[in-house]
Design a protein around this motif. Structure first.
Motif, short mmCIF file in Angstrom:
data_model
loop_
_atom_site.label_atom_id
_atom_site.label_comp_id
_atom_site.label_asym_id
_atom_site.label_seq_id
_atom_site.Cartn_x
_atom_site.Cartn_y
_atom_site.Cartn_z
N PRO A 185 53.38 -29.22 2.29
CA PRO A 185 54.32 -29.96 1.44
C PRO A 185 53.72 -31.20 0.79
O PRO A 185 54.10 -31.56 -0.34
N GLU A 186 52.79 -31.88 1.47
CA GLU A 186 52.17 -33.06 0.87
C GLU A 186 51.33 -32.68 -0.35
O GLU A 186 51.34 -33.37 -1.37
N ALA A 187 50.61 -31.56 -0.23
CA ALA A 187 49.81 -31.08 -1.37
C ALA A 187 50.72 -30.70 -2.53
O ALA A 187 50.40 -30.96 -3.70
N ALA A 188 51.87 -30.11 -2.21
CA ALA A 188 52.83 -29.74 -3.26
C ALA A 188 53.32 -30.97 -4.00
O ALA A 188 53.38 -30.98 -5.24
N GLY A 189 53.67 -32.02 -3.27
CA GLY A 189 54.12 -33.24 -3.92
C GLY A 189 53.06 -33.86 -4.79
O GLY A 189 53.35 -34.37 -5.88
N LEU A 190 51.81 -33.81 -4.34
CA LEU A 190 50.71 -34.38 -5.13
C LEU A 190 50.50 -33.59 -6.42
O LEU A 190 50.36 -34.17 -7.50
N LEU A 191 50.47 -32.27 -6.32
CA LEU A 191 50.30 -31.45 -7.52
C LEU A 191 51.45 -31.66 -8.50
O LEU A 191 51.24 -31.76 -9.72
N ASP A 192 52.67 -31.74 -7.97
CA ASP A 192 53.83 -32.01 -8.84
C ASP A 192 53.66 -33.33 -9.58
O ASP A 192 53.91 -33.43 -10.79
N SER A 193 53.22 -34.35 -8.86
CA SER A 193 53.10 -35.68 -9.46
C SER A 193 52.01 -35.75 -10.52
O SER A 193 52.04 -36.62 -11.40
N LEU A 194 51.05 -34.83 -10.44
CA LEU A 194 49.96 -34.80 -11.42
C LEU A 194 50.25 -33.86 -12.59
O LEU A 194 49.39 -33.63 -13.42
N GLY A 195 51.47 -33.34 -12.64
CA GLY A 195 51.87 -32.56 -13.81
C GLY A 195 51.69 -31.07 -13.69
O GLY A 195 51.83 -30.35 -14.69
N PHE A 196 51.41 -30.56 -12.50
CA PHE A 196 51.33 -29.11 -12.31
C PHE A 196 52.73 -28.53 -12.22
O PHE A 196 53.61 -29.10 -11.57
N ARG A 197 52.94 -27.39 -12.88
CA ARG A 197 54.23 -26.72 -12.87
C ARG A 197 54.04 -25.26 -12.44
O ARG A 197 53.04 -24.63 -12.77
N THR A 198 55.02 -24.71 -11.74
CA THR A 198 54.92 -23.35 -11.24
C THR A 198 55.04 -22.33 -12.36
O THR A 198 55.98 -22.38 -13.15
N LEU A 199 54.07 -21.41 -12.42
CA LEU A 199 54.11 -20.31 -13.38
C LEU A 199 54.86 -19.12 -12.81
O LEU A 199 55.72 -18.53 -13.47
N TYR A 200 54.52 -18.74 -11.59
CA TYR A 200 55.17 -17.60 -10.94
C TYR A 200 54.82 -17.63 -9.45
O TYR A 200 54.00 -18.45 -9.02
N GLU A 201 55.44 -16.75 -8.70
CA GLU A 201 55.20 -16.67 -7.27
C GLU A 201 54.43 -15.40 -6.91
O GLU A 201 54.60 -14.36 -7.54
N ALA A 202 53.59 -15.52 -5.92
CA ALA A 202 52.88 -14.38 -5.35
C ALA A 202 53.26 -14.28 -3.88
O ALA A 202 53.31 -15.30 -3.18
N GLU A 203 53.52 -13.08 -3.40
CA GLU A 203 53.90 -12.89 -2.01
C GLU A 203 52.78 -12.19 -1.24
O GLU A 203 52.18 -11.24 -1.74
N ALA A 204 52.50 -12.71 -0.06
CA ALA A 204 51.61 -12.03 0.88
C ALA A 204 52.48 -11.21 1.83
O ALA A 204 53.55 -11.66 2.24
N MET A 205 52.03 -10.00 2.15
CA MET A 205 52.82 -9.11 3.00
C MET A 205 51.97 -8.48 4.10
O MET A 205 50.75 -8.36 3.96
N ASP A 206 52.66 -8.11 5.18
CA ASP A 206 52.03 -7.45 6.31
C ASP A 206 52.87 -6.25 6.74
O ASP A 206 54.10 -6.23 6.53
N ARG A 207 52.20 -5.29 7.39
CA ARG A 207 52.90 -4.16 7.99
C ARG A 207 52.20 -3.78 9.28
O ARG A 207 50.98 -3.58 9.30
N VAL A 208 52.93 -3.68 10.37
CA VAL A 208 52.37 -3.22 11.64
C VAL A 208 52.05 -1.73 11.53
O VAL A 208 52.85 -0.94 11.02
#
Length: 329
Positions: free
Chosen positions: A147-170
């Motif tokens: 979360p701290e890295a997220a706040g720093l990137l936000d404050s420097l003008g980075f904006r989310t383009l899209y989300e990527a999901e990591a997945m697992d299967r047993v």
């Protein structure tokens, strides 16, 4: 209460480009700073130091009294991913971190600002965190983990383009589903073929991957096979006319057999069940190698691939935000 020793030490930290001898300390500082995503010296060597685009000046290293306490990595293309395109406006920050003992005094902001200034000095007006190919460390930012890295990137003008999901299967107890076995039999009866590629088949496989899914996919396949990944980690599909129309594989990244992917099916063949068949044929091979799970880092949550994975028993384990910062020249 503020630790005055830490405060004084942190404010003296100098920032410079990477030098010979920094590597072991960078790796150790990374482990302290990001325990959810530790790195080995071998991965650091292959992902960073041996990257043809690596420039030591772009890896900004914070040093305090001879001790590495943080880093931010900026990279731009020195060699094209394909053809002659050096993406002259594009830069990336694949990772940054600050030692826990050095946080709270602006060092992360200083490191990122220097990395961004370095990229801007090379004409880069668009900077992504952290979807750099071919050697990405993370698909993007895990805001829940950092979360701290997220706040720093936000404050420097980075904006989310899209989300990527990591997945697992047993895979413990995995068996090829009966409906998939039936689908394989039906497709085979119509003239489709599923097999481990021969050496000569690799020509068509690389053309399929590079021509329809991006040069980084072809590069990944080429690199892993050159490094010794066995051909039986791949299943290719040909249609009744002999045309290669899809493939799936595992063990392509860092020789990790439990890491699934990449997988690709020609767009005109989607909806035929071919992708699901290829996915399960590879899962079956993974289980035969005694893999306990299958996992990957990157798919779109609402993409056809994302729906296929969930249907096949995969669940989301992490969500990454691919972020971008744009500035004028």
């Amino acid at each position: 209460m503020t630790d005055l020793t830490t405060l004084t030490t942190t404010t003296r930290a100098g920032i410079r480009g990477f030098r010979a001898g920094d590597g072991p300390q960078v790796v150790e500082a990374w482990r302290r700073s990001a325990p959810a995503d530790p790195i080995t010296s071998g991965r650091f060597r292959s992902l960073v130091l041996l990257d043809p685009n690596f420039d030591p000046a772009g890896l900004r290293v914070a040093v305090d009294g001879g001790r590495v306490v943080g880093a931010a990595y900026a990279v731009r293309r020195l060699t094209p991913l394909a053809g002659t395109d050096l993406e002259p406006e594009q830069g990336w920050i694949p990772f940054f971190f600050v030692d826990p003992d050095a946080r709270g005094h602006g060092l992360g902001r200083r490191l990122l600002t220097e990395a961004l200034d370095w990229l801007h000095g090379h004409g880069r007006t668009r900077v992504d965190f952290s979807s750099y190919t071919p050697n990405y460390v993370f698909p993007g930012l895990d805001r829940e983990a950092y979360p701290e890295a997220a706040g720093l990137l936000d404050s420097l003008g980075f904006r989310t383009l899209y989300e990527a999901e990591a997945m697992d299967r047993v895979l413990v107890g995995y068996r090829l589903p009966a409906d998939i076995a039936l689908r394989v039999a039906e497709l085979t009866a119509r003239g489709h073929r599923f097999a481990t590629p021969s050496d000569d088949d690799l020509v068509d496989l690389l053309a399929l991957a590079g021509g329809h899914f991006g040069p980084d996919w072809a590069g990944t396949i080429r690199a892993c096979l050159t490094a010794g990944t066995p051909l039986d980690r791949i299943v290719v599909a040909r249609d009744p006319d002999g045309r290669m129309v899809g493939w799936a594989m595992h063990g392509a990244f860092d020789s990790v057999d439990e890491r699934f992917g990449p997988i690709g099916v020609l767009e005109e063949m989607r909806g035929t069940g071919l992708g699901e068949v290829l996915l399960h044929l590879v899962l079956e091979r993974m289980r035969a190698l005694r893999a306990h799970s299958a996992w990957f880092l990157w798919t779109g949550a609402q993409s056809p691939a994302g729906h296929l994975y969930r249907k096949s028993g995969f669940t989301t384990t992490r969500v990454f935000k691919v972020m971008r910062r744009e500035t004028a020249r």
